[in-house]
Design an enzyme around this catalytic site. Structure first.
Site, PDB file in Angstrom:
ATOM      1  N   HIS A 168      38.756 -27.489 -39.781  1.00 39.29           N
ATOM      2  CA  HIS A 168      37.418 -27.730 -39.250  1.00 39.29           C
ATOM      3  C   HIS A 168      37.463 -28.765 -38.131  1.00 39.29           C
ATOM      4  O   HIS A 168      36.924 -28.549 -37.040  1.00 39.29           O
ATOM      5  CB  HIS A 168      36.505 -28.204 -40.391  1.00 39.29           C
ATOM      6  CG  HIS A 168      35.109 -28.503 -39.940  1.00 39.29           C
ATOM      7  ND1 HIS A 168      34.711 -29.769 -39.561  1.00 39.29           N
ATOM      8  CD2 HIS A 168      34.037 -27.710 -39.780  1.00 39.29           C
ATOM      9  CE1 HIS A 168      33.444 -29.729 -39.196  1.00 39.29           C
ATOM     10  NE2 HIS A 168      33.008 -28.495 -39.325  1.00 39.29           N
ATOM     11  N   ASP A 481      42.090 -16.394 -39.164  1.00 42.60           N
ATOM     12  CA  ASP A 481      42.158 -15.809 -40.499  1.00 42.60           C
ATOM     13  C   ASP A 481      43.285 -14.785 -40.594  1.00 42.60           C
ATOM     14  O   ASP A 481      43.965 -14.699 -41.620  1.00 42.60           O
ATOM     15  CB  ASP A 481      40.816 -15.156 -40.863  1.00 42.60           C
ATOM     16  CG  ASP A 481      39.865 -16.170 -41.475  1.00 42.60           C
ATOM     17  OD1 ASP A 481      40.276 -16.863 -42.425  1.00 42.60           O
ATOM     18  OD2 ASP A 481      38.727 -16.298 -41.000  1.00 42.60           O
ATOM     19  N   CYS A 543      39.130 -13.989 -30.570  1.00 46.17           N
ATOM     20  CA  CYS A 543      38.324 -15.209 -30.560  1.00 46.17           C
ATOM     21  C   CYS A 543      38.911 -16.285 -31.462  1.00 46.17           C
ATOM     22  O   CYS A 543      38.295 -17.318 -31.678  1.00 46.17           O
ATOM     23  CB  CYS A 543      36.878 -14.908 -30.935  1.00 46.17           C
ATOM     24  SG  CYS A 543      36.694 -14.280 -32.609  1.00 46.17           S
TER      25      CYS A 543
HETATM   26  C1  PEP Z   1      39.203 -16.513 -36.843  1.00 45.18           C
HETATM   27  O1  PEP Z   1      39.370 -16.373 -38.046  1.00 45.18           O
HETATM   28  O2  PEP Z   1      40.111 -16.403 -35.998  1.00 45.18           O
HETATM   29  C2  PEP Z   1      37.869 -16.853 -36.319  1.00 45.18           C
HETATM   30  C3  PEP Z   1      37.630 -16.900 -35.029  1.00 45.18           C
HETATM   31  O3  PEP Z   1      36.900 -17.194 -37.229  1.00 45.18           O
HETATM   32  P1  PEP Z   1      36.834 -18.627 -37.979  1.00 45.18           P
HETATM   33  O4  PEP Z   1      37.824 -19.512 -37.305  1.00 45.18           O
HETATM   34  O5  PEP Z   1      35.443 -19.092 -37.808  1.00 45.18           O
HETATM   35  O6  PEP Z   1      37.186 -18.240 -39.374  1.00 45.18           O
HETATM   36 MG    MG Z   2      37.649 -16.122 -39.303  1.00 45.34          MG
END
Ligand code: PEP
Ligand code: MG
Length: 585
Positions: A168, A481, A543
């Protein structure tokens, strides 16, 4: 005052020879030279020459000046600048003289670049209070959570003892363009005593420390910093990069302010707006908690109705700021327990605010507890259990889009479903979104063009990307993820052992920072191919945090993605990396 003669005055002939040698060597190597020479008995001897080391700012200036002088061509000028070194131009750096006297006390991950110096605080509230008094603070936490957002935004820098490159703290700090060192394991935080201990030395609230978010170094004391300077050469380099890059570069931005920064840095869209970040500010957390505490759907809908206008306002802001450019909005993703306090004092305050017993709050928090929240009730699983949340968010997007459209804004909304693993999950969420669209359009007597797509961030989604591609109009790879689930280790806990893996050469780099091309990358490339096999014009982007990493950007270029999306402050880095990838292809 100068009281000695210059070489030019003392030995004009030698001086001319030296200038001539310097120009000859620079022209030959087509780069700035670091020369060594001696003058002995009236004769000039050249001892050594090599390409000169340079700061990020000098790197850009030299490349652009050599281009203007016709010494190098455009492609060479672009290749002369290391994308990561642009950080020196975009973020504050330490004053090199002050840094010489500073002592490193700990090392963590270089989670978000830049240099910061300030007084230690351990709580977000103190960070806000002290910052209001004009003091520079460094927020030190074991790890951060969304509750710390306001404290993080006023701090000069953030230091955490736990957490990796996609924790985070790291993700939020990069989004804010704020210096952060994460996962500094040697730092022991004692919240009760308000101290941090490093190697038996205790630092209390108010003590000065300094952070280098580009190297992960933590220094004792105050080290002065120099502000970033953006020169005209930087703009010229970026304009040149745009002419060569094929990949588009979007930004991960949750607020109109972030969106503005992203546009100024040349982003051509928002690739990820994480809607959960919008749930914490001021009044809204109260409604979110009301929704979480509700005993039934009717109660949840009542709370969601309070959130609707607020959320609609959020989206209006993003659409307005990005007028004419795509805005990818992701539905709620994190597990609900992130929105409730876990300590007694926080729960007691929430009980007073919600006019319920502290026991009820405690019980709900316990119910929400998960052994592994990263693999728990999050992403589209929330929307499957509580479709009314998806409905509220979809309504907010459509109403915001229509409102902005009526004001002459060109709205390009892309609605994104997170953490999909099966086609039916996507279809269930898509049905809620489409039904909401039909309802809102009928109520308003007008329509809004929008795209409906999914994140590809579970390995299963990548494996069945052809089936998903028949339903989804776009893919956005959530490589944070996807990395955690493919590698099988948590993005929050990997900081404990990854340094050993890197030291022993088991991994060449942190896979949360630069994509694991052979494993996770293979899933990405395969899913792109599968998606295009059933929908040739499917839009594919990334992303995850890798979208701002130069080596990963080169990989995504080769894999044929349409865009990368990264934190606003990394947009210039991604643009240059995308241009270099196109030149090298
Ligand atoms: C990811 O998992 O790459 C993503 C962009 O979502 P988050 O980081 O919010 O889980
Ligand atoms: Mg994610």
């Amino acid at each position: 005052m100068r009281n000695y003669p210059s070489l030019e005055e003392l030995m004009p002939d030698i001086y001319r020879q030296l200038l001539h040698a310097e120009t000859t060597l620079e022209n030959h190597f087509k780069d700035m030279q670091d020369l060594e020479f001696t003058i002995q008995e009236g004769k000039l001897w050249m001892l050594q020459t090599r390409n000169g080391k340079r700061t990020g700012a000098a790197m850009v200036r030299i490349a652009m000046e050599m281009l203007q002088q016709g010494m190098i061509d455009e492609k060479t000028a672009l290749q002369r600048v290391s994308p990561d070194r642009l950080n020196d131009l975009l973020h504050p750096i330490f004053d090199p003289v002050a840094l010489k006297a500073a002592a490193v006390i700990a090392r963590g991950l270089p989670a978000s670049p830049g240099a910061a110096t300030g007084q230690v605080v351990f709580f977000a509230d103190e960070a806000e209070e002290w910052a209001k008094q004009g003091r520079d603070v460094i927020l030190v936490r074991q790890e951060t959570s969304p509750e710390d957002l306001r404290g993080m935004s006023v701090a000069k820098g953030i230091l955490t003892a736990r957490g990796g490159m996609t924790s985070h703290a790291a993700v939020v700090a990069r989004g804010m363009g704020k210096c952060c060192v994460s996962g500094a394991g040697a730092v022991h935080v004692d919240y009760k005593a308000r101290t941090m201990t490093v190697d038996d030395k205790v630092y209390g609230e108010g003590d000065w420390i300094s952070l280098n978010g580009s190297t992960g170094e933590v220094y004792a004391g105050q080290v002065s910093t120099k502000e970033a300077e953006l020169s005209g050469d930087f703009g010229a380099l970026m304009a040149l990069a745009d002419r060569y890059m094929r990949l588009e570069v979007r930004a991960n931005a949750d607020t109109p302010e972030d969106a503005r920064v992203a546009r100024n840095f040349g982003a051509t869209g928002i690739g990820l707006a994480r809607t959960e970040h919008m749930f914490f500010e001021g009044e809204r957390i109260v409604a979110v908690r009301e929704m979480i505490l509700a005993d039934d759907e009717a109660g949840r809908r009542k709370a969601l109705a309070k959130l609707l206008p607020i959320q609609r306002g959020d989206f209006e802001g993003l659409f307005r700021e990005m007028n004419g450019l795509p805005v990818t909005i992701r539905l709620l993703d994190p597990p609900l327990h992130e929105f409730v306090p876990h300590d007694d004092a926080g729960q007691a305050a929430m009980a007073r605010e919600m006019k319920v017993s502290a026991g009820k709050i405690r019980m709900r928090v316990e119910e929400l507890h998960e052994f592994n929240p990263m693999l728990g009730h999050r992403g589209c699983r929330l929307g499957i259990t509580y479709p009314e949340i998806t409905e509220m968010q979809a309504r907010a997007i459509f109403e915001a889009g229509l409102n902005m459209q009526a004001n002459g804004i060109v709205v390009k909304a892309e609605i994104m479903v997170p953490l999909v693993g099966t086609v039916r999950e996507f279809n269930a969420q898509a049905a809620v979104i489409r039904a909401t669209a039909a309802k809102v359009f009928a109520e308003r007597g007008e329509t809004l063009h929008y795209m409906l797509g999914t994140m590809i961030e579970t390995p299963r989604a990548a494996l069945i990307a052809d089936s998903i591609g028949r339903q989804a109009e776009f893919f956005s790879f959530g490589t944070n993820d996807l990395t955690q689930m493919t590698m099988g280790f948590s993005r929050d806990d990997a900081g404990k052992f990854l340094p050993d893996y890197l030291k022993q050469g088991i991994y060449e780099h942190d896979p949360f920072r630069s994509i694991d091309q052979k494993g996770v990358g293979l899933l990405v490339a395969m899913a792109v191919e599968k998606g295009r096999s059933v929908r040739p014009d499917i839009e594919v982007g990334v992303c995850g945090e890798h979208g701002g990493d130069p080596a990963s950007v080169a990989f995504f270029h080769r894999a044929g993605l349409d865009y990368v999306s990264c934190s606003p402050f990394r947009v210039p880095i991604a643009r240059l990396a995308a241009a270099q990838a196109a030149i090298e292809a």
